[in-house]
Scaffold this motif. Structure first.
Motif, PDB file in Angstrom:
ATOM      1  N   GLU A  43       0.832  -1.211   0.000  1.00 50.92           N
ATOM      2  CA  GLU A  43       0.000   0.000   0.000  1.00 50.92           C
ATOM      3  C   GLU A  43       0.866   1.262   0.000  1.00 50.92           C
ATOM      4  N   GLN A  44       2.177   1.101   0.195  1.00 44.14           N
ATOM      5  CA  GLN A  44       3.083   2.259   0.134  1.00 44.14           C
ATOM      6  C   GLN A  44       3.836   2.338  -1.196  1.00 44.14           C
ATOM      7  N   THR A  45       3.587   1.390  -2.091  1.00 38.44           N
ATOM      8  CA  THR A  45       4.285   1.415  -3.389  1.00 38.44           C
ATOM      9  C   THR A  45       3.871   2.652  -4.180  1.00 38.44           C
ATOM     10  N   HIS A  46       4.826   3.239  -4.888  1.00 40.50           N
ATOM     11  CA  HIS A  46       4.514   4.433  -5.682  1.00 40.50           C
ATOM     12  C   HIS A  46       3.465   4.107  -6.748  1.00 40.50           C
ATOM     13  N   SER A  47       2.593   5.075  -6.993  1.00 42.50           N
ATOM     14  CA  SER A  47       1.471   4.846  -7.919  1.00 42.50           C
ATOM     15  C   SER A  47       1.936   4.524  -9.341  1.00 42.50           C
ATOM     16  N   SER A  48       3.160   4.888  -9.683  1.00 39.71           N
ATOM     17  CA  SER A  48       3.639   4.630 -11.051  1.00 39.71           C
ATOM     18  C   SER A  48       3.707   3.128 -11.342  1.00 39.71           C
ATOM     19  N   VAL A  49       3.830   2.310 -10.290  1.00 42.11           N
ATOM     20  CA  VAL A  49       3.939   0.864 -10.524  1.00 42.11           C
ATOM     21  C   VAL A  49       2.593   0.317 -11.013  1.00 42.11           C
ATOM     22  N   SER A  50       1.530   0.657 -10.292  1.00 42.98           N
ATOM     23  CA  SER A  50       0.210   0.189 -10.754  1.00 42.98           C
ATOM     24  C   SER A  50      -0.125   0.808 -12.103  1.00 42.98           C
ATOM     25  N   LYS A  51       0.263   2.066 -12.274  1.00 45.75           N
ATOM     26  CA  LYS A  51       0.017   2.714 -13.572  1.00 45.75           C
ATOM     27  C   LYS A  51       0.726   1.932 -14.685  1.00 45.75           C
ATOM     28  N   GLY A  52       1.987   1.551 -14.431  1.00 44.63           N
ATOM     29  CA  GLY A  52       2.762   0.795 -15.424  1.00 44.63           C
ATOM     30  C   GLY A  52       2.093  -0.534 -15.734  1.00 44.63           C
ATOM     31  N   LEU A  53       1.628  -1.200 -14.673  1.00 40.62           N
ATOM     32  CA  LEU A  53       0.968  -2.500 -14.888  1.00 40.62           C
ATOM     33  C   LEU A  53      -0.286  -2.309 -15.731  1.00 40.62           C
ATOM     34  N   ARG A  54      -1.023  -1.237 -15.454  1.00 42.33           N
ATOM     35  CA  ARG A  54      -2.246  -0.985 -16.236  1.00 42.33           C
ATOM     36  C   ARG A  54      -1.899  -0.677 -17.694  1.00 42.33           C
ATOM     37  N   ILE A  55      -0.832   0.095 -17.894  1.00 41.97           N
ATOM     38  CA  ILE A  55      -0.419   0.409 -19.275  1.00 41.97           C
ATOM     39  C   ILE A  55      -0.070  -0.890 -20.019  1.00 41.97           C
TER      40      ILE A  55
END
Ligand SMILES: Cc1ncc(COP(=O)(O)O)c(C=O)c1O
Length: 469
Positions: free
Chosen positions: A174-186
């Motif tokens: 829950e502390q991971t930077h949002s860019s990681v989930s964004k990258g996975l979504r991309i």
């Protein structure tokens, strides 16, 4: 387009710009940290439109110096403690200018052999800091978000076959930077393919919750393929338990990516390097030089333990690039990442390291750690101020919590303290949320910030708190 005489005149404007920029860089402490353009300035910029007939360049430059550049947050200000500051070195700035001047195309060896070689050298130096073997490699990217995306693409192709993409699961905290989930979504992963693991009271990924999630997913036929650990979370600077996560990844053949966009720079400090023990066991690392290595934007690196994974994922061999094909020693970076045309981002970092030496860079990083400790020490001297997350990797979170106020009132009080501080202009301190509370957050990585400036900032926050309570 422009004749020799006009180029000469432009040269004079450029020289003046350089002198005046360096003067303002030296004088940056006299500027407010955050400066937002007012309505009048925006209207004036809008009104300029695009002339059919060009204007004298001196006039254009003067206008930009007046209406564009002053209206920004000076992320390189020694009292900028907001977001992740960017305490860029003038050496990096100069390296950037020189690189832009010569404009090498760093996609292929034939177009930029020396710059490509330097990129390899800097990547090798960074791999050495991380304890990666000779098989490792990587490349420069524009930022941590793109480095994370690149690593995740490599992880996907290394650990999943194409028909398994639909079933792959990635784990973040829950502390991971949002860019990681964004990258996975991309990359095409659905929200239900991303597991958000809780973190413990120290904001580190909860290893037993992680292990349970992996086992549960495998039990129902899912394909856990990547765990993203963070070395220096954005909120608190916390470091996930890298060795325990590496054990789990080895056991289940999962790719371990470490997002060190913020914190990997600590590897340059021999004193604090052990904090990242276990990072050498990862499969990939993101590391932003435009954060704690004093580089101008956009300067990030993705390191991969087996560089072949980058080639497998990204190399293409179209007929129009055949003439530029080389052997493995002479890397064509367009085969290693998503970009074809790319600037030579490594040169400014190489230049900074050459001019300063790695010891001085390590000491500059250690100063940041010390600054946050001074801040914490000063906060503790003030009544009703509490430390919410102690100083770690140059970040400290705290809040003013006078008795008798509700949780909601405390949240808005701390938000107002931050706003008043920004308005005051001496320093910038913004808020974040931890365990449901709004807290003040300081990220202090500028090598020139003094102890007095750090302590004065806390005293000013305390005065503001008392005055608006
Ligand atoms: C831990 C972490 N990862 C990734 C990023 C994204 O980096 P960038 O802003 O360079 O894309 C940040 C930015 O603050 C970060 O702190």
């Amino acid at each position: 387009m422009m004749n020799r005489e006009q180029n000469q005149q432009l040269g004079e404007v450029i020289q003046q710009f350089i002198h005046s920029y360096i003067a303002s860089f030296n004088n940056i402490r006299s500027q407010k940290v955050f400066n937002i353009a007012d309505g009048e300035t925006i209207a004036q910029l809008r009104g300029m439109g695009f002339p059919k007939k060009g204007r004298p360049v001196r006039e254009v430059v003067d206008g930009m110096m007046k209406s564009v550049y002053p209206h920004q947050a000076f992320m390189q200000h020694p009292r900028c403690f907001a977001f992740i500051p960017s305490p860029m070195s003038l050496l990096s700035w100069f390296g950037d200018i020189m690189t832009s001047a010569y404009n090498p195309h760093a996609g292929s060896w034939v177009q930029s052999s020396s710059a490509s070689f330097i990129e390899q050298e800097v990547i090798r130096w960074m791999c050495d800091q991380a304890g990666y073997p000779d098989t490792a490699g990587g490349l420069f990217m524009s930022g941590g978000s793109m480095s994370n995306l690149t690593a995740l693409a490599a992880a996907r192709s290394a650990r999943l076959s194409e028909h398994e993409y639909d079933n792959g699961i990635a784990y973040v905290s829950e502390q991971t930077h949002s860019s990681v989930s964004k990258g996975l979504r991309i990359l095409g992963f659905r929200a239900d393919q991303i597991r958000k693991i809780p973190s413990d009271e120290n904001f580190r990924m909860d290893i037993s919750a992680l292990e349970k999630a992996v086992i549960d997913d495998r039990a129902v036929g899912k394909k856990p393929f990547a765990i993203i650990a963070t070395a220096g979370t954005t909120n608190t600077g916390s470091i996930d338990p890298l060795n325990e996560i590496a054990d789990l990844c080895e056991k289940h053949n999962i790719w371990l990516h470490v997002d060190g966009a913020y914190g990997a720079s600590i590897l340059v400090s021999s004193k604090y390097k052990p904090l990242l023990s276990g990072i050498s066991r990862s499969d990939s690392i993101s590391w932003d030089a435009h954060k704690w290595l004093m580089q101008t934007y956009c300067c990030s690196v993705i390191l991969v333990k087996e560089k072949q994974h980058l080639r497998n994922c990204f190399s293409t061999h179209p007929e129009y690039l055949k003439d530029a094909e080389t052997d493995e020693e002479q890397i064509n970076y367009w085969d290693m990442g998503p970009e074809l045309t790319r600037p030579a981002r490594s040169l400014k970092l190489w230049m900074t390291l050459q001019a300063l030496g790695t010891n001085a860079v390590g000491e500059a990083i250690e100063h940041g750690v010390q600054l946050a400790e001074w801040a914490e020490d000063e906060i503790k001297k003030h009544n009703h101020w509490e430390i919410v997350s102690p100083a770690q990797l140059a970040i400290v979170n705290f809040r003013y919590a006078p008795t008798g106020l509700s949780d909601q009132e405390l949240d808005s009080l701390n938000k107002r303290i931050s706003q008043e501080m920004v308005k005051n202009g001496y320093a910038s301190v913004l808020t974040t949320q931890l365990h449901g509370k709004t807290v003040l957050r300081i990220c202090a990585i500028h090598p020139d910030t003094t102890e007095d400036e750090m302590r004065n900032t806390i005293q000013l926050l305390a005065n503001i708190g008392r005055s608006i309570e």
